[in-house]
Design an enzyme around this catalytic site. Structure first.
Site, PDB file in Angstrom:
ATOM      1  N   SER A  23      87.144  30.857  77.381  1.00  8.18           N
ATOM      2  CA  SER A  23      86.153  31.829  76.896  1.00  8.18           C
ATOM      3  C   SER A  23      84.745  31.477  77.376  1.00  8.18           C
ATOM      4  CB  SER A  23      86.190  31.877  75.366  1.00  8.18           C
ATOM      5  OG  SER A  23      86.040  30.582  74.830  1.00  8.18           O
ATOM      6  N   ASN A 110      87.475  25.167  65.177  1.00  6.10           N
ATOM      7  CA  ASN A 110      87.591  26.359  64.333  1.00  6.10           C
ATOM      8  C   ASN A 110      86.373  26.539  63.416  1.00  6.10           C
ATOM      9  OD1 ASN A 110      90.008  26.455  65.594  1.00  6.10           O
ATOM     10  ND2 ASN A 110      91.268  26.040  63.791  1.00  6.10           N
ATOM     11  N   THR A 155      70.158  74.884  59.127  1.00  2.00           N
ATOM     12  CA  THR A 155      71.461  74.449  58.611  1.00  2.00           C
ATOM     13  C   THR A 155      72.470  75.200  59.469  1.00  2.00           C
ATOM     14  OG1 THR A 155      71.629  76.211  56.984  1.00  2.00           O
ATOM     15  CG2 THR A 155      70.611  74.171  56.232  1.00  2.00           C
ATOM     16  N   SER A 277      67.943  66.451  89.606  1.00  2.00           N
ATOM     17  CA  SER A 277      69.298  66.713  90.087  1.00  2.00           C
ATOM     18  C   SER A 277      69.312  66.560  91.594  1.00  2.00           C
ATOM     19  CB  SER A 277      69.698  68.138  89.712  1.00  2.00           C
ATOM     20  OG  SER A 277      70.709  68.613  90.573  1.00  2.00           O
ATOM     21  N   LYS A 283      65.590  71.045  88.282  1.00  2.00           N
ATOM     22  CA  LYS A 283      66.080  70.383  87.071  1.00  2.00           C
ATOM     23  C   LYS A 283      65.247  69.191  86.617  1.00  2.00           C
ATOM     24  CE  LYS A 283      70.141  70.701  85.704  1.00  2.00           C
ATOM     25  NZ  LYS A 283      70.648  71.138  84.426  1.00  2.00           N
ATOM     26  N   ASN A 285      66.237  66.556  83.666  1.00  2.00           N
ATOM     27  CA  ASN A 285      67.295  66.284  82.692  1.00  2.00           C
ATOM     28  C   ASN A 285      66.932  65.136  81.741  1.00  2.00           C
ATOM     29  OD1 ASN A 285      68.953  68.208  83.953  1.00  2.00           O
ATOM     30  ND2 ASN A 285      69.699  66.687  85.419  1.00  2.00           N
ATOM     31  N   GLU A 290      70.692  61.305  76.680  1.00  2.00           N
ATOM     32  CA  GLU A 290      72.142  61.500  76.829  1.00  2.00           C
ATOM     33  C   GLU A 290      72.878  60.163  76.915  1.00  2.00           C
ATOM     34  OE1 GLU A 290      73.069  64.406  79.984  1.00  2.00           O
ATOM     35  OE2 GLU A 290      71.057  65.159  79.635  1.00  2.00           O
ATOM     36  N   TYR A 317      92.817  30.189  61.125  1.00  2.00           N
ATOM     37  CA  TYR A 317      92.392  30.536  62.481  1.00  2.00           C
ATOM     38  C   TYR A 317      93.583  30.874  63.374  1.00  2.00           C
ATOM     39  CZ  TYR A 317      90.423  30.346  67.151  1.00  2.00           C
ATOM     40  OH  TYR A 317      90.054  30.665  68.432  1.00  2.00           O
ATOM     41  N   GLN A 322      89.203  34.666  69.141  1.00  2.10           N
ATOM     42  CA  GLN A 322      88.308  34.462  70.280  1.00  2.10           C
ATOM     43  C   GLN A 322      87.877  35.812  70.864  1.00  2.10           C
ATOM     44  OE1 GLN A 322      88.754  31.040  73.050  1.00  2.10           O
ATOM     45  NE2 GLN A 322      89.408  32.577  74.524  1.00  2.10           N
ATOM     46  N   LYS A 325      84.236  37.929  70.336  1.00  2.87           N
ATOM     47  CA  LYS A 325      82.917  37.723  70.936  1.00  2.87           C
ATOM     48  C   LYS A 325      82.476  38.826  71.877  1.00  2.87           C
ATOM     49  CE  LYS A 325      83.439  33.040  69.989  1.00  2.87           C
ATOM     50  NZ  LYS A 325      84.795  33.410  69.499  1.00  2.87           N
TER      51      LYS A 325
HETATM   52  N1  ARG Z   1      86.927  29.382  71.841  1.00  2.13           N
HETATM   53  C1  ARG Z   1      87.533  29.458  70.557  1.00  2.13           C
HETATM   54  C2  ARG Z   1      87.126  30.757  69.847  1.00  2.13           C
HETATM   55  O1  ARG Z   1      86.272  31.398  70.309  1.00  2.13           O
HETATM   56  C3  ARG Z   1      87.111  28.297  69.733  1.00  2.13           C
HETATM   57  C4  ARG Z   1      88.082  27.865  68.702  1.00  2.13           C
HETATM   58  C5  ARG Z   1      89.320  27.400  69.337  1.00  2.13           C
HETATM   59  N2  ARG Z   1      90.161  26.702  68.444  1.00  2.13           N
HETATM   60  C6  ARG Z   1      91.398  26.401  68.775  1.00  2.13           C
HETATM   61  N3  ARG Z   1      92.063  25.699  67.963  1.00  2.13           N
HETATM   62  N4  ARG Z   1      91.939  26.850  69.857  1.00  2.13           N
HETATM   63  O2  ARG Z   1      87.670  31.156  68.854  1.00  2.13           O
END
Ligand code: ARG
Length: 459
Positions: A23, A110, A155, A277, A283, A285, A290, A317, A322, A325
């Site tokens: 990640s 976690n 209305t 345009s 035009k 716009n 939008e 967890y 993950q 995010k």
């Molecule tokens: N990168 C993980 C997340 O965003 C962190 C926690 C990972 N924990 C684990 N036991 N794999 O959630």
């Protein structure tokens, strides 16, 4: 490459899995919070005698150096180290040696990630708060200049009753005021410190959780270790607050788009906030409006995505989390992108008061006031409604407006009508007689503006 958790494994993860699992691409933006959290954790470990003070100090100094290195762009994160948490731990150990390996004592990724994301999002909330406050100021400024700018209120998108542009736009003040309050409320629930929850069942080390909370500026700690690591309500709450903000922006944009059309011509966007345009030379716009309306869908999508990610996850967890995010980061980024451009767009738009006023005159927007006039002369309202309706029908047939009828014509519908009728159904009277609190009368809107300014001093 050897994993920080590699001990019980005989084989490396597949390369594709390394990439899939990682990640760091998106959680690297939490580097500051991760380092801050680790500094507080390490200081506490030292203070409690869980690690030596010397190691604790080395860790803190090392983390501070890493922060500077990241900010100077000297650090290349490593996909193999999976996420921001293990990347920083790895950098620390490379830098200070064995002491670095003691940082993760009594902690799990976690509870670490739960901490980081709370801290990260609280900072974002603070930035969005400032942006909405500015938007509220812009709205008040526009309202102040338009308390006499009569326009039709609608209305069903049918002309209903005359109001003023100030009154109309102050409705949005109320909406964004609620948003700023919702943000603060959401932040309050976010402001609790989960470190110490461990992987799910807390820890045997005598951690001083209150100390860490205080160091990091949290107002309280979490009180259940399972919930501490598996709660993402605050992410969903924020996505929901952001969705409502976008919904408000989008409604406003929809009106601006409509009002910019040739048919309405109530407002004209500044050239700097419009586009042309490639084929039609004439035009102009309202693309900015939008695009904000369009981006609303994207933020709603993230809210739905987050709710769906969380709906089937057993405690505590799970790696699914993950996936929280990217959606919440994009929702935050999108809102932060939209509000400033929206503010500038409305601050620079031209308001065509004459067209608004002409719009208010058509469509019999004073028919209710005609009925109310008859009521004030003693006629029951339901009967007055009928008389006014018949007069409207007559005017449609004669192709005129109510105030263009002669007194004789009017009296043929009811002899209680006297020549004070013309004043009673003038656009000014229609607006300015609606002076009860919350109404569009000039003085009333001025009071609402005053209240709005008082509110702005409190946020
Ligand atoms: N990168 C993980 C997340 O965003 C962190 C926690 C990972 N924990 C684990 N036991 N794999 O959630």
């Amino acid at each position: 490459m050897a994993k920080l958790w590699g001990g019980r494994f005989q084989k490396n993860t597949d390369e594709k899995v390394d990439d899939f699992n990682s990640s760091i691409r998106f959680d690297k933006r939490m580097y500051k919070q991760d380092i801050k959290g680790s500094i507080a954790h390490a200081s506490m470990l030292g203070k409690q005698g869980i690690i030596s003070l010397e190691d604790s100090e080395k860790i803190v100094a090392g983390l501070k150096e890493i922060l500077v290195e990241i900010e100077n762009g000297q650090v290349k994160f490593d996909i193999d180290a999976e996420d921001i948490h293990m990347n920083i731990e790895k950098l620390l150990t490379e830098k200070i040696g064995d002491a670095g390996k003691r940082l993760h004592t009594g902690r799990s990724r976690n509870d670490q990630v739960a901490l980081d994301i709370r801290m990260y999002l609280m900072e974002e909330i603070d930035e969005i708060h400032v942006m909405i406050k500015h938007l509220l100021e812009v709205i008040v400024e526009i309202a102040t200049k338009n308390t006499e700018a009569i326009m039709p209120g609608y209305t069903h998108l049918q002309k209903a009753q005359p109001i003023t542009f100030a009154h109309h736009i102050m409705a949005y003040f109320e909406m964004f005021k609620r948003d700023i309050q919702r943000l603060a409320d959401c932040r309050e629930r976010m402001n609790i410190m989960p470190l110490g929850s461990g992987a799910l069942a807390a820890t045997t080390y005598p951690l001083d959780r209150e100390f860490v909370a205080k160091q990091l500026g949290f107002s309280d700690i979490t009180y259940n270790s399972l919930d501490g690591v598996s709660d993402r309500d605050f992410v969903i709450e924020l996505a929901s607050v952001l969705s409502i903000i976008m919904m408000h922006l989008s409604r406003f944009c929809e009106e601006l788009i409509l009002w910019s059309s040739h048919e309405f011509s109530f407002v004209e966007m500044d050239d700097a906030y419009s586009t042309g345009s490639s084929i039609m030379p004439q035009k102009k716009n309202p693309d900015v409006a939008e695009l904000i309306r369009g981006k609303t869908g994207r933020v709603y999508g993230h809210l739905m995505g987050l709710l769906t990610i969380m709906k089937g996850i057993p405690l505590a967890y799970n790696k699914d989390m993950q996936e929280d995010k990217e959606p919440i980061f994009d929702a935050v980024d999108t809102v932060k992108l939209c509000i400033p451009v929206f503010c500038d767009m409305i601050a620079t738009m031209k308001i065509n008061k004459d067209n608004m006023r002409n719009g208010a005159r058509g469509g019999f927007t004073n028919a209710t006031d005609l009925a109310d006039y008859l009521v004030k002369k003693g006629m029951p309202f339901r009967e007055a409604h009928g008389v006014s309706g018949r007069m409207v029908y007559y005017c449609i047939e004669q192709n005129k407006s109510l105030d263009e009828m002669s007194l004789e014509e009017m009296q043929s519908f009811s002899d209680i009508i006297k020549d004070d009728i013309y004043d009673a159904i003038s656009m000014e009277s229609c607006v300015n007689e609606r002076k009860i609190p919350g109404g569009p009368a000039k003085g009333t809107v001025e009071k609402a503006i005053k209240k709005a300014l008082d509110f702005l001093k409190t946020v």
